[in-house]
Scaffold this active site. Structure first.
Site, PDB file in Angstrom:
ATOM      1  N   LYS A  20       0.842  -1.201   0.000  1.00 54.31           N
ATOM      2  CA  LYS A  20       0.000   0.000   0.000  1.00 54.31           C
ATOM      3  C   LYS A  20       0.882   1.257   0.000  1.00 54.31           C
ATOM      4  CE  LYS A  20      -3.404  -2.510   2.841  1.00 54.31           C
ATOM      5  NZ  LYS A  20      -4.260  -2.418   4.055  1.00 54.31           N
ATOM      6  N   TYR A  60     -11.965  -3.037  -2.435  1.00 46.86           N
ATOM      7  CA  TYR A  60     -12.428  -3.272  -1.057  1.00 46.86           C
ATOM      8  C   TYR A  60     -13.947  -3.382  -0.979  1.00 46.86           C
ATOM      9  CZ  TYR A  60      -7.849  -2.642   1.208  1.00 46.86           C
ATOM     10  OH  TYR A  60      -6.556  -2.800   1.651  1.00 46.86           O
ATOM     11  N   ARG A  96      -0.695 -14.933   3.801  1.00 46.12           N
ATOM     12  CA  ARG A  96      -1.364 -14.252   4.923  1.00 46.12           C
ATOM     13  C   ARG A  96      -0.565 -14.421   6.218  1.00 46.12           C
ATOM     14  NH1 ARG A  96      -5.978 -10.937   4.359  1.00 46.12           N
ATOM     15  NH2 ARG A  96      -6.710 -11.758   6.350  1.00 46.12           N
ATOM     16  N   THR A 102      -4.346  -8.439  10.777  1.00 44.04           N
ATOM     17  CA  THR A 102      -4.759  -7.142  10.222  1.00 44.04           C
ATOM     18  C   THR A 102      -4.264  -5.980  11.085  1.00 44.04           C
ATOM     19  OG1 THR A 102      -6.714  -8.192   9.291  1.00 44.04           O
ATOM     20  CG2 THR A 102      -6.782  -5.792   9.506  1.00 44.04           C
ATOM     21  N   ARG A 113       3.680  -7.254   9.052  1.00 48.62           N
ATOM     22  CA  ARG A 113       3.022  -6.185   9.830  1.00 48.62           C
ATOM     23  C   ARG A 113       3.556  -6.132  11.253  1.00 48.62           C
ATOM     24  NH1 ARG A 113      -2.994  -7.675   7.612  1.00 48.62           N
ATOM     25  NH2 ARG A 113      -3.082  -6.294   5.787  1.00 48.62           N
ATOM     26  N   ASN A 123      -1.162  -0.393   7.692  1.00 49.85           N
ATOM     27  CA  ASN A 123      -0.560  -1.723   7.904  1.00 49.85           C
ATOM     28  C   ASN A 123       0.179  -2.238   6.669  1.00 49.85           C
ATOM     29  OD1 ASN A 123      -2.733  -2.435   6.344  1.00 49.85           O
ATOM     30  ND2 ASN A 123      -3.703  -3.760   7.862  1.00 49.85           N
ATOM     31  N   HIS A 126      -1.388  -5.633   1.568  1.00 54.61           N
ATOM     32  CA  HIS A 126      -2.627  -6.374   1.367  1.00 54.61           C
ATOM     33  C   HIS A 126      -2.298  -7.763   0.827  1.00 54.61           C
ATOM     34  CE1 HIS A 126      -6.635  -7.467  -0.033  1.00 54.61           C
ATOM     35  NE2 HIS A 126      -6.021  -7.944  -1.093  1.00 54.61           N
ATOM     36  N   GLU A 137      -9.221 -10.660  -7.281  1.00 55.53           N
ATOM     37  CA  GLU A 137      -8.289  -9.532  -7.147  1.00 55.53           C
ATOM     38  C   GLU A 137      -7.230  -9.552  -8.257  1.00 55.53           C
ATOM     39  OE1 GLU A 137      -9.002  -9.099  -2.329  1.00 55.53           O
ATOM     40  OE2 GLU A 137      -7.073  -9.854  -3.018  1.00 55.53           O
TER      41      GLU A 137
HETATM   42  P1  IDP Z   1      -6.762  -7.578   5.836  1.00 54.55           P
HETATM   43  O1  IDP Z   1      -6.048  -6.488   5.098  1.00 54.55           O
HETATM   44  O2  IDP Z   1      -5.901  -8.170   6.922  1.00 54.55           O
HETATM   45  O3  IDP Z   1      -7.348  -8.632   4.912  1.00 54.55           O
HETATM   46  P2  IDP Z   1      -9.495  -6.569   6.164  1.00 54.55           P
HETATM   47  O4  IDP Z   1     -10.386  -6.899   7.300  1.00 54.55           O
HETATM   48  O5  IDP Z   1      -9.794  -7.179   4.835  1.00 54.55           O
HETATM   49  O6  IDP Z   1      -7.986  -6.918   6.630  1.00 54.55           O
HETATM   50  O7  IDP Z   1      -9.460  -4.986   6.050  1.00 54.55           O
HETATM   51  C1  IDP Z   1      -8.863  -4.376   4.929  1.00 54.55           C
HETATM   52  C2  IDP Z   1      -8.032  -3.209   5.410  1.00 54.55           C
HETATM   53  O8  IDP Z   1      -8.888  -2.262   6.032  1.00 54.55           O
HETATM   54  C3  IDP Z   1      -6.994  -3.532   6.472  1.00 54.55           C
HETATM   55  O9  IDP Z   1      -5.781  -4.052   5.956  1.00 54.55           O
HETATM   56  C4  IDP Z   1      -6.795  -2.177   7.130  1.00 54.55           C
HETATM   57  O10 IDP Z   1      -5.925  -1.364   6.323  1.00 54.55           O
HETATM   58  C5  IDP Z   1      -8.193  -1.578   7.049  1.00 54.55           C
HETATM   59  N1  IDP Z   1      -8.903  -1.789   8.324  1.00 54.55           N
HETATM   60  C6  IDP Z   1      -9.405  -2.945   8.789  1.00 54.55           C
HETATM   61  N2  IDP Z   1      -9.985  -2.780   9.987  1.00 54.55           N
HETATM   62  C7  IDP Z   1      -9.828  -1.462  10.264  1.00 54.55           C
HETATM   63  C8  IDP Z   1     -10.228  -0.661  11.368  1.00 54.55           C
HETATM   64  O11 IDP Z   1     -10.811  -1.127  12.345  1.00 54.55           O
HETATM   65  N3  IDP Z   1      -9.893   0.660  11.308  1.00 54.55           N
HETATM   66  C9  IDP Z   1      -9.231   1.201  10.252  1.00 54.55           C
HETATM   67  N4  IDP Z   1      -8.849   0.487   9.200  1.00 54.55           N
HETATM   68  C10 IDP Z   1      -9.149  -0.842   9.196  1.00 54.55           C
HETATM   69 MG    MG Z   2      -8.912  -8.509   3.559  1.00 52.83          MG
END
Ligand code: IDP
Ligand code: MG
Length: 162
Positions: A20, A60, A96, A102, A113, A123, A126, A137
């Protein structure tokens, strides 16, 4: 021998991995690529792009009801993203694991991360979360001709050939 090669080919998976804008700006590209490369996974597509807000929303789409969706899409489209496809046995699930949880506060040390990020909104990386999302994707980010099929010289050492 041929049967083993076919079995090996049948287990090959591809996953979509993106660094990202925060990871790109923090000069973590080589650090992140090297973790996938050293593991034994194979890079089959790569490009740097600044996605539009609409494109980020498509990427997303499954999070559109979440309160952070708009900020997340603004952020993903705020600068260069390094989009990649990595190939290997178990690469979707293991990718992963390499990435970590996350929320970087909950990611184990040793993960990308865990080692390199502090807050969930930044973070840095992706990774597709399953075979269906990986396919979707990859199709969203890459044209079929941008995916390169080749045999790496290291494969027989990574997977064995007897
Ligand atoms: P992932 O990236 O580990 O698959 P997802 O739940 O798919 O996690 O969420 C996508 C992205 O959304 C995360 O990588 C993070 O950047 C953002 N995100 C997820 N949860 C939160 C939150 O509670 N607050 C702010 N950003 C979040
Ligand atoms: Mg995700």
């Amino acid at each position: 021998m041929l049967q083993e090669q076919e079995a090996h080919a049948a287990e090959m998976e591809r996953t979509f991995i993106a660094i990202k804008p925060d990871g790109v700006q923090r000069a973590l590209i080589s650090e992140i690529i090297s973790r996938f490369e050293r593991k034994g996974f194979k890079l089959v597509a790569i490009k740097i792009v600044i996605p539009s807000k609409g494109f980020a929303e498509k990427h997303y789409h499954d999070l559109k009801e979440r309160p952070f969706f708009n900020g997340l899409c603004d952020f993903l489209s705020s600068g260069p993203v390094l989009a990649m496809v990595w190939e290997g046995e178990g690469v979707i699930k293991y990718g992963r694991k390499l990435i970590g949880a996350t929320d970087p506060q909950k990611s184990e040390p040793g993960t990308i991360r865990g080692d390199l990020a502090v807050v969930v909104g930044r973070n840095i990386i992706h990774g597709s979360d399953g075979p269906e999302t990986a396919k979707d994707e990859i199709n969203l980010w890459f044209k079929p001709e941008e995916l390169v099929s080749y045999t790496s010289n290291t494969e027989k050492w990574v997977y064995g050939d007897n």
